[in-house]
Write a protein that holds these residues in place. Structure first.
Motif, PDB file in Angstrom:
ATOM      1  N   SER A 110      23.638 -15.475 -29.496  1.00  0.00           N
ATOM      2  CA  SER A 110      23.699 -14.071 -29.898  1.00  0.00           C
ATOM      3  C   SER A 110      22.523 -13.333 -29.241  1.00  0.00           C
ATOM      4  CB  SER A 110      23.605 -13.960 -31.422  1.00  0.00           C
ATOM      5  OG  SER A 110      23.655 -12.605 -31.810  1.00  0.00           O
ATOM      6  N   PHE A 111      22.853 -12.335 -28.411  1.00  0.00           N
ATOM      7  CA  PHE A 111      21.823 -11.675 -27.616  1.00  0.00           C
ATOM      8  C   PHE A 111      20.794 -10.972 -28.494  1.00  0.00           C
ATOM      9  CE2 PHE A 111      24.586 -10.900 -23.601  1.00  0.00           C
ATOM     10  CZ  PHE A 111      24.684 -12.266 -23.435  1.00  0.00           C
ATOM     11  N   SER A 112      19.530 -11.219 -28.196  1.00  0.00           N
ATOM     12  CA  SER A 112      18.479 -10.426 -28.817  1.00  0.00           C
ATOM     13  C   SER A 112      18.201  -9.224 -27.931  1.00  0.00           C
ATOM     14  CB  SER A 112      17.206 -11.263 -28.967  1.00  0.00           C
ATOM     15  OG  SER A 112      16.621 -11.521 -27.695  1.00  0.00           O
ATOM     16  N   TYR A 113      17.387  -8.310 -28.440  1.00  0.00           N
ATOM     17  CA  TYR A 113      17.072  -7.112 -27.673  1.00  0.00           C
ATOM     18  C   TYR A 113      16.349  -7.475 -26.380  1.00  0.00           C
ATOM     19  CZ  TYR A 113      15.547  -2.350 -26.702  1.00  0.00           C
ATOM     20  OH  TYR A 113      15.336  -1.128 -26.103  1.00  0.00           O
ATOM     21  N   LEU A 114      15.428  -8.430 -26.446  1.00  0.00           N
ATOM     22  CA  LEU A 114      14.680  -8.843 -25.258  1.00  0.00           C
ATOM     23  C   LEU A 114      15.596  -9.486 -24.221  1.00  0.00           C
ATOM     24  CD1 LEU A 114      11.356 -10.281 -26.757  1.00  0.00           C
ATOM     25  CD2 LEU A 114      11.701  -8.098 -25.557  1.00  0.00           C
ATOM     26  N   GLU A 115      16.584 -10.245 -24.689  1.00  0.00           N
ATOM     27  CA  GLU A 115      17.522 -10.884 -23.762  1.00  0.00           C
ATOM     28  C   GLU A 115      18.422  -9.855 -23.093  1.00  0.00           C
ATOM     29  OE1 GLU A 115      19.059 -13.526 -26.618  1.00  0.00           O
ATOM     30  OE2 GLU A 115      17.662 -15.153 -26.146  1.00  0.00           O
ATOM     31  N   ASN A 116      18.790  -8.817 -23.844  1.00  0.00           N
ATOM     32  CA  ASN A 116      19.553  -7.718 -23.252  1.00  0.00           C
ATOM     33  C   ASN A 116      18.729  -7.014 -22.178  1.00  0.00           C
ATOM     34  OD1 ASN A 116      21.923  -8.030 -24.708  1.00  0.00           O
ATOM     35  ND2 ASN A 116      21.238  -6.717 -26.384  1.00  0.00           N
TER      36      ASN A 116
END
Length: 216
Positions: A110-116
């Motif tokens: 599940s994408f975190s904001y940092l990964e996005n």
């Protein structure tokens, strides 16, 4: 002399194709990052999704109409690179976005904001790199990119005004049809030009080196 020109043209043609493919993969990562994409592509995605059309088919049809409209007033901006850029990206984006979603999902879950943000930054790198390559070979620009220079050349409106109105128009269209807009759209609009300028200057130096060493 003929062989030298043929090698130069073939090399530039390959770079035009590679640059266009890189642009498309940059947009794929923009979509996966879910932070927004450029206004024109966002409008295309919104319209094609609304009417359940294939994105590649819609982009090709729209670009063909825009191409014919601009061709009536100015033929100097177009070349084989125009055909490549107006036909390839939509199909690449439509095909690879759903293919990459499960792959990226396995990496990040599940994408975190940092990964996005990470995906968006890589997308920006590829998007600007592709534009830098595709515009450096001088084989023609896309119909969308030809609108502002046409208005400026005909003295109908300045390049900056035309491009701003053009992007704003497609931004509104994207809102109407639910295209993927976001903070990334603003970042793309404000940063891409500066990054592309850097790439173009770098490629200019590389081009001079290749011409000296390989005769292209």
């Amino acid at each position: 002399m003929f062989n030298k020109k043929l090698r130069s043209y073939s090399f530039r043609l390959c770079l035009s194709i590679v640059g266009t493919i890189i642009i498309a993969f940059g947009i794929v990562l923009f979509r996966l990052a879910n932070m927004g994409i450029d206004p024109a592509t966002a409008a295309d995605v919104g319209i094609s999704d609304t009417f359940h059309w294939n994105l590649g088919n819609y982009q090709l049809g729209f670009n063909a109409l825009l191409f014919l409209g601009i061709l009536f007033f100015d033929q100097t901006q177009f070349g084989v690179g125009t055909l490549i850029n107006m036909s390839l990206p939509g199909y690449i984006i439509a095909y690879f976005t759903p293919k990459f979603e499960p792959i990226v999902g396995r990496w990040f879950g599940s994408f975190s904001y940092l990964e996005n943000i990470f995906l968006f930054v890589i997308g920006m790198f590829l998007f600007s790199l592709g534009i830098g390559i595709y515009t450096s070979v001088n084989l023609g620009v896309s119909p969308y990119d030809a609108v502002a220079p046409l208005f400026n050349k005909k003295k109908w409106a300045s390049y900056r005004l035309t491009r701003s109105v053009q992007d704003l128009f497609f931004f509104v269209v994207a809102i109407i049809f639910g295209g993927p807009l976001g903070i990334g759209t603003f970042l793309i609009a404000t940063l891409t030009g500066y990054i592309v300028q850097y790439w173009r200057q770098l490629f200019k130096k590389i081009k001079h080196h290749i011409q000296k060493t390989h005769g292209f």
